[in-house]
Design a protein around this motif. Structure first.
Motif, PDB file in Angstrom:
ATOM      1  N   SER A 664      18.444 -37.576 -21.857  1.00 57.69           N
ATOM      2  CA  SER A 664      18.153 -36.144 -21.917  1.00 57.69           C
ATOM      3  C   SER A 664      17.988 -35.611 -20.505  1.00 57.69           C
ATOM      4  CB  SER A 664      16.868 -35.897 -22.714  1.00 57.69           C
ATOM      5  OG  SER A 664      15.724 -36.225 -21.939  1.00 57.69           O
ATOM      6  N   LEU A 666      15.446 -34.630 -19.229  1.00 58.01           N
ATOM      7  CA  LEU A 666      14.134 -35.028 -18.739  1.00 58.01           C
ATOM      8  C   LEU A 666      14.160 -36.304 -17.914  1.00 58.01           C
ATOM      9  CD1 LEU A 666      12.004 -34.435 -21.958  1.00 58.01           C
ATOM     10  CD2 LEU A 666      11.976 -33.039 -19.891  1.00 58.01           C
ATOM     11  N   ASN A 707      11.880 -32.443 -25.468  1.00 57.78           N
ATOM     12  CA  ASN A 707      13.308 -32.130 -25.447  1.00 57.78           C
ATOM     13  C   ASN A 707      13.781 -31.788 -26.860  1.00 57.78           C
ATOM     14  OD1 ASN A 707      16.047 -31.937 -24.649  1.00 57.78           O
ATOM     15  ND2 ASN A 707      16.387 -34.058 -25.280  1.00 57.78           N
ATOM     16  N   VAL A 717      13.242 -27.386 -23.330  1.00 59.39           N
ATOM     17  CA  VAL A 717      13.240 -28.622 -22.550  1.00 59.39           C
ATOM     18  C   VAL A 717      12.214 -28.426 -21.448  1.00 59.39           C
ATOM     19  CG1 VAL A 717      14.576 -30.270 -21.208  1.00 59.39           C
ATOM     20  CG2 VAL A 717      15.700 -28.976 -23.029  1.00 59.39           C
TER      21      VAL A 717
END
Length: 735
Positions: A664, A666, A707, A717
């Motif tokens: 993701s 992140l 997310n 997010v």
């Protein structure tokens, strides 16, 4: 008083890299002027008895009180920068909830009723929930971290390892210490501790701390502080020497954290909000109050009875409870897109009986363990733009009993064999509800009284499991300074019930999930070289990780779908090296390096969109498990007319890290953190002054986040970050 040479640091360098070949080691030995800087013996209780670190066939790191002080360590999460293959972090959106992983195994989701993969212990008492488990360094004698399954002696939920927070022992001497700290972001800390004897056979002690700091940022639209700290914690204890052979210890601790709930930093531009994007990762927006309270308290009584020279008995009785009331704004905008107010409550009662035996050739420890716990909670998923609220709650009651034993037989002066096992029976009884309401409903904090428009879940279920966890190891003491070992350990994490289950989306969600199991094989060496000035320990391990509990939350038009399945099998293998080198009588080098290769072999994932089970092992990777971790540091002592000065510095490296199993935005790139400290000790040993700089180069690094992609009409997010550069000055007085 001249201070020790700080050899009690366990975490050590990739010393082989620093010093090179055995020939180089020998050359270094010949060229070193000071020959009296030998490393001190380190004692640990990794196997529930006092042993030398170098004689224990377990991968364990230990940090003494003095090392923690000299490094300026304030809570246990900072220790992740001193150990291989370990992650200790503050969970997303909180200030005192712990996310702990060791060798790829841990707990991603801190929801009530879910079990951790790393066991946290305060002395001999197990702490079942991660809320409030970010323990402050107060009244501590040492911290031990055991890597690998500890299922035989420590039981369930130590499948990744265990962390033991060992408090100071009462001695009966009159002691008093006060320390004040000021620092960046208006840090204002005060710690007070002391002990005394009320009678020849009755000692009392206590410690108290108030820890405060302004926020690293703010909630821009409300003016509230973000990432602030407002915490009080304390501990009282007593020791009664009933007779020469019997003692009773009483302990009580409490913590209250009123820091604001943390706001995340948006990684994608808002689709709805007109407010400008924020450059500072510690600034945020919010559409709900930032109130947050975490309260924990615990009580314990420990009875030690030395029956005779060979036999000993111990009883540990304990009670703990916790309460959390918090608010989390998932989208971090001024709009009420996805808001979650939550309340968690838990309590636990434990009883452990231990019987130990020791002789010249055979040592044994065994006993019984009982656990009764209840974990309850309720949270709302407030979808303000859709004018919907989903309330999710329930309780899970757990009863657990275990019989365990482990013995070590010394075959001769060099060889020793250890065999052990633990039989555990778990029972869980859970009730879960999930209701959808029209309108905005903040739990029970308002006058909302409408009936739900949809009953997503409302069920009760119970299940029980039994598990035997064996352990075997062999140790070869080649000579007093060199030991080899090989071990097999089994551990498991308890089964349970998905407290977010939505039966309307997945009818099977109400079925309990089974325990997850790991079998770990380890080979290691522990050595002290160069006439006791170099401690170099290394291990390699292979783990077969089965029936992994996979928690997946996915945004869907009507809310968030959750599921927990025994959906995965994986293989985890790696290498760890730790060492300490006393270059001279006043200069030490420390460091460690860890490499881990963790891969999913199979992941059977139920897709709520397609209603099919899919193997997504090729798409998933281990969360919170960087492939490479390393640290390198030194401390140097200088003698002054007024006392002694200790300068220490360290740099820690963490490889790129995936926050969740699925890649993701992140995910965090690799980064390094540098810290340095200078501590002065007066000649009288009464005064200390410490200057500590953390994250010296102000590295920006992401620890966690949420997310949910583009859903509910918004990009959701959001990331949460580690502390920026801070500087603090502490002054302490003790007698």
């Amino acid at each position: 008083m001249k201070q020790p040479n700080f050899q009690k640091s366990l975490i050590a360098a990739a010393v082989a890299t620093l010093l090179g070949s055995p020939a180089a080691l020998a050359q270094q030995n010949e060229n070193t002027e000071a020959q009296d800087g030998k490393l001190e013996r380190i004692e640990v209780t990794a196997r529930r008895t006092n042993e030398s670190l170098q004689e224990v066939p377990v991968s364990v790191s230990a940090f003494g009180e003095q090392e923690l002080e000299q490094s300026g360590i304030e809570d246990i999460t900072e220790l992740q920068f001193k150990m291989p293959n370990t992650t200790f972090q503050v969970s997303r959106g909180t200030n005192s909830t712990l996310t702990a992983y060791i060798r790829g195994i841990g707990q991603q989701d801190p929801l009530w009723g879910f079990e951790p993969g790393v066991g946290i212990y305060i002395d001999d008492v197990y702490v079942a929930r991660p809320q409030g488990a970010v323990l402050e360094v107060l009244d501590v004698q040492r911290v031990e971290v055991l890597r690998g399954p500890q299922g035989t002696l420590y039981g369930k939920n130590t499948i990744g390892g265990a962390m033991k927070y060992v408090t100071r022992e009462l001695t009966g001497y009159n002691e008093f210490e006060i320390k004040g700290t000021v620092g960046s972001y208006n840090q204002r800390d005060l710690k007070v501790s002391g002990q005394t004897a009320l009678a020849d056979n009755f000692y009392v002690g206590g410690a108290f701390a108030t820890l405060n700091r302004d926020g690293f940022g703010e909630f821009v639209n409300t003016g509230d502080e973000n990432y602030n700290k407002e915490l009080m914690t304390g501990r009282l204890n007593a020791k009664w020497l009933v007779s020469r052979d019997v003692s009773v210890k009483f302990a009580a601790d409490w913590t209250e954290d009123d820091s604001n709930a943390r706001g995340g930093h948006r990684l994608l531009p808002s689709l709805l909000s007109t407010e400008p994007a924020l450059d500072d990762v510690f600034d945020s927006y919010t559409a709900m109050p930032t109130d947050n309270t975490v309260e924990t308290e615990g009580y314990s009584a420990t009875v030690d009875w030395n029956i005779n020279d060979a036999w000993a008995f111990k009883s540990v009785t304990a009670y703990r409870e916790g309460y959390t009331d918090t608010n989390i704004d998932f989208d971090s905008t001024v709009n009420p897109v996805l808001l979650v107010p939550a309340i968690y409550e838990d309590e636990q009662t434990t009883q452990e009986f231990q019987l130990s035996y020791g002789s010249d050739r055979f040592d044994f420890i065994g006993g019984l363990y009982f656990y009764e716990g209840e974990a309850c909670g309720v949270f709302g998923t407030v979808l303000g733009l859709l004018d919907l609220t989903i309330d999710n709650g329930g309780c899970v009651d757990t009863s657990s009993a275990a019989l365990f034993g482990q013995g070590t037989y010394q075959l001769d002066e060099q060889w020793a064999v250890t065999l052990g096992g633990r039989y555990t029976r778990d029972e869980k009884d859970a009730d879960v509800y999930r209701y959808t309401y029209a309108g905005v409903k903040f739990l029970d904090r308002g006058d909302y009284s409408a009936d739900p428009i949809v009953v997503n879940s409302d069920f009760n279920t119970k299940e029980d499991w039994s598990k035997f966890s064996p352990h075997a190891s062999i140790r070869y003491q080649m000579d007093p300074s060199l030991m080899f070992y090989a071990s097999y350990s089994n551990g498991f994490k308890s089964g349970g019930v998905d407290m977010r289950a939505d039966v309307s989306l997945n009818p099977d969600a109400q079925n309990p999930y089974d325990p997850e199991v790991v079998d770990t094989f380890e080979i290691g060496v522990k050595s002290e070289l160069l006439d006791g000035r170099l401690r170099l320990n290394a291990s390699t391990f292979y783990s077969d990780y089965q029936d992994m509990q996979v928690t997946v939350q996915r945004a869907i038009p009507s809310g968030v779908a959750s599921q927990v399945l025994n959906a995965a099998d994986s293989t985890v293998k790696g290498v760890e090296v730790e060492g300490t080198f006393a270059a001279t009588s006043s200069l030490n080098f420390t460091g460690s390096i860890g490499y881990i290769n963790a891969e999913f072999d199979e992941v059977a994932f139920f897709n709520p969109d397609t209603q099919q089970v899919e193997d997504v092992s090729g798409l998933w990777s281990f969360a919170n498990t960087p492939e490479l971790t390393a640290n390198l540091g030194f401390n140097k002592e200088f003698s002054l007319a007024s006392g002694s000065l200790v300068w220490s510095a360290a740099v820690a490296y963490r490889d790129e890290t995936q926050i969740f199993e699925v890649p993701s935005p992140l995910d965090e790139e690799s980064y390094s953190i540098a810290n340095t400290s200078v501590v002065w000790y007066s000649n009288s040993s009464n005064w200390t002054v410490g200057l500590h700089a953390k994250n010296v180069f102000d590295e920006e690094y992401r620890l966690s986040g949420y997310n949910f992609g583009s859903t509910f009409g918004e990009n959701i997010v959001t990331g949460y970050y580690g502390d920026p550069r801070t500087v603090s000055l502490s002054v302490g007085y003790r007698f």
